[in-house]
Design a protein around this motif. Structure first.
Motif, PDB file in Angstrom:
ATOM      1  N   LEU A 392       0.838  -1.196   0.000  1.00  0.00           N
ATOM      2  CA  LEU A 392       0.000   0.000   0.000  1.00  0.00           C
ATOM      3  C   LEU A 392       0.877   1.251   0.000  1.00  0.00           C
ATOM      4  N   VAL A 393       1.868   1.278   0.866  1.00  0.00           N
ATOM      5  CA  VAL A 393       2.729   2.452   0.972  1.00  0.00           C
ATOM      6  C   VAL A 393       3.679   2.543  -0.217  1.00  0.00           C
ATOM      7  N   GLU A 394       4.174   1.392  -0.676  1.00  0.00           N
ATOM      8  CA  GLU A 394       5.086   1.387  -1.817  1.00  0.00           C
ATOM      9  C   GLU A 394       4.421   1.999  -3.046  1.00  0.00           C
ATOM     10  N   ALA A 395       3.124   1.738  -3.227  1.00  0.00           N
ATOM     11  CA  ALA A 395       2.406   2.233  -4.401  1.00  0.00           C
ATOM     12  C   ALA A 395       1.835   3.628  -4.201  1.00  0.00           C
ATOM     13  N   ALA A 396       1.938   4.182  -3.002  1.00  0.00           N
ATOM     14  CA  ALA A 396       1.285   5.453  -2.697  1.00  0.00           C
ATOM     15  C   ALA A 396       1.983   6.629  -3.386  1.00  0.00           C
ATOM     16  N   PRO A 397       1.254   7.393  -4.203  1.00  0.00           N
ATOM     17  CA  PRO A 397       1.845   8.621  -4.746  1.00  0.00           C
ATOM     18  C   PRO A 397       2.148   9.634  -3.645  1.00  0.00           C
ATOM     19  N   ALA A 398       1.348   9.573  -2.557  1.00  0.00           N
ATOM     20  CA  ALA A 398       1.554  10.493  -1.436  1.00  0.00           C
ATOM     21  C   ALA A 398       1.206   9.780  -0.136  1.00  0.00           C
ATOM     22  N   PHE A 399       1.999  10.030   0.885  1.00  0.00           N
ATOM     23  CA  PHE A 399       1.740   9.501   2.225  1.00  0.00           C
ATOM     24  C   PHE A 399       1.733  10.722   3.141  1.00  0.00           C
ATOM     25  N   THR A 400       0.546  11.187   3.502  1.00  0.00           N
ATOM     26  CA  THR A 400       0.414  12.416   4.279  1.00  0.00           C
ATOM     27  C   THR A 400       0.562  12.135   5.766  1.00  0.00           C
ATOM     28  N   LEU A 401       1.469  12.851   6.391  1.00  0.00           N
ATOM     29  CA  LEU A 401       1.672  12.743   7.830  1.00  0.00           C
ATOM     30  C   LEU A 401       0.418  13.201   8.561  1.00  0.00           C
ATOM     31  N   SER A 402       0.078  12.516   9.648  1.00  0.00           N
ATOM     32  CA  SER A 402      -1.080  12.888  10.444  1.00  0.00           C
ATOM     33  C   SER A 402      -1.071  14.393  10.713  1.00  0.00           C
ATOM     34  N   TRP A 403      -2.216  15.011  10.484  1.00  0.00           N
ATOM     35  CA  TRP A 403      -2.269  16.467  10.521  1.00  0.00           C
ATOM     36  C   TRP A 403      -1.834  17.045  11.856  1.00  0.00           C
TER      37      TRP A 403
END
Length: 440
Positions: A392-403
């Motif tokens: 899931l993370v490997e394919a993620a264009p973006a991984f948004t840090l918890s706000w």
């Protein structure tokens, strides 16, 4: 320390400590001389002193015995600092000649004060010129710890994406499959409620659990760019139409009792929300990946037989990619601008991308953020779940840090307050947006 207590500190206790400039989590014993000056040639590294720090202790011991340590003429002294002291000791040290050469953090808002004061190194050029660092980590995780697109940290612990967990038995009895679109999810809600099942467990007494819904909806409606504008410190970013749309969708869920009655008094930290999922009183639970270990520890039979997971659905007509992820990408090593031996620091950081380091994380139940981790996950306590997270993370264009970790420190607590008011019906979607636009 259990994983869910890490998220608790980040989301609740961390909202207070952010005002001091950095959040962290865990507990442990500090080095008895942790603030003493060290001998010449010795670098210092501050780490949050929880049980997981043993991975960093082992890595530093290996480095100190390596040819790289001899070549660079340096060794590293790790200082494990208890959670109750970490923020204060780090901030004091960073403002003094005894600043650590390396220190543990979450990236984003947790290091903004140090970036603004030029106390840590922009690692962009170092990463680009060091193949082990440039190619050694998942790009989305490197960027998640960045500020204004510039990386200031190297990943040093496991990933914790937020996922939708579900009760397989409840789904099977209702004849439904995990939804992939928002429309499908609303239909699933109706079908579950017709059977007397609450669609979602929600520990609304712990506001950070509500934040996850806002994060994902804004991402799915408009993509990660909206929050990136907010993270830059411009409060007008809260006025983006996607924020209002997300708030409206949340109010529809709340008004339709998708979270059941009285969710505001349900806690996550005491296991209540997780227990509702395990008992079939709720069908789904939006939560960080540590929910698996929580369920395994409290409801082992359910976790092994009937706990499932899927990605947060796509929003029809939205600009956000269903492959985008939110959560806690990793923890990071950042480098003090005061360090006098950058070669040694870089040599050590390179070891965090090694197979040996990744294997140690996997054995500890973590999912490494290194690009070589996929082939190692068969040794994880649950290879299927570990592989799902990694891919899931490997394919993620973006991984948004918890706000609550990514925004300006003085925004975190009021932002969580406004989110809770929205969920509890004490503000309308428009009032929610207006309040956030007024943050200073």
């Amino acid at each position: 320390m259990e994983s869910y207590s890490r998220r608790w500190f980040l989301g609740v206790g961390g909202a207070t400590l952010l005002t001091a400039g950095l959040t962290a989590c865990g507990s442990g014993d500090s080095d008895e001389n942790d603030m003493d000056a060290v001998e010449d040639g010795t670098l210092t590294a501050f780490v949050w002193g929880d049980d997981a720090a043993r991975i960093q202790e082992q890595a530093i011991q290996r480095f100190n015995e390596s040819a790289a340590a001899k070549r660079t003429g340096a060794t590293i002294k790790l200082q494990r600092i208890p959670g109750s002291d970490y923020t204060a000791k780090l901030r004091t040290a960073m403002g003094s000649p005894s600043a650590p050469d390396l220190f543990f953090n979450w990236g984003g808002g947790s290091i903004k004060a140090y970036v603004d004061e030029d106390r840590i190194i922009d690692l962009h050029d170092i990463i680009e010129s060091t193949p082990e660092l440039k190619n050694g980590f998942l790009p989305s995780v490197i960027q998640s710890g960045a500020l204004d697109g510039r990386p200031y940290g190297i990943p040093m612990r496991g990933m914790q994406p937020v996922l939708m967990f579900f009760n397989k038995k409840v789904f099977a009895e209702a004849g439904i499959e995990p939804p992939t679109t928002w429309g499908q999810m609303l239909d699933v809600n109706r079908r579950l409620q017709a059977r007397g099942v609450t669609p979602y467990a929600l520990g609304g007494a712990d506001t950070w659990t509500e934040l996850m819904w806002v994060e994902y909806l804004v991402d799915r409606i408009a993509g990660p760019e909206v929050f990136r504008a907010i993270q830059s410190g411009d409060p007008s970013g809260w006025g983006d139409p996607a924020v209002l749309r997300a708030a409206e969708e949340i109010r529809k869920l709340v008004d339709g009792q998708a979270f059941g009655k009285g969710f505001g008094s349900v806690q996550y930290n005491n296991g209540d929300a997780s227990g509702r999922l395990a008992a079939g009183r709720a069908a789904m639970h939006l939560m960080g990946s540590w929910e698996y270990s929580t369920q395994l520890g409290k409801y082992e039979d359910f976790a092994r037989k009937n706990l499932g997971w899927f990605a947060f659905p796509a929003y029809e007509g939205g600009a956000g990619d269903i492959k985008n992820v939110v959560g806690n990408p990793s923890n990071y090593w950042s480098v003090s601008s005061r360090t006098e031996n950058r070669d040694a620091v870089i040599a050590f950081l390179k070891t965090c991308a090694s197979e040996e380091y990744a294997k140690a994380l996997v054995a500890n139940g973590d999912i490494p953020t290194t690009s070589n981790a996929a082939v190692l996950l068969e040794n994880s306590p649950n290879p299927e779940f570990a592989t799902f997270q990694y891919e899931l993370v490997e394919a993620a264009p973006a991984f948004t840090l918890s706000w609550d970790q990514a925004v300006k420190p003085n925004w975190s607590a009021p932002m969580l307050t406004e989110i809770d008011k929205l969920f509890q019906g004490r503000s309308t979607p428009k009032e929610f947006v207006d309040a956030l636009k007024g943050l200073k």
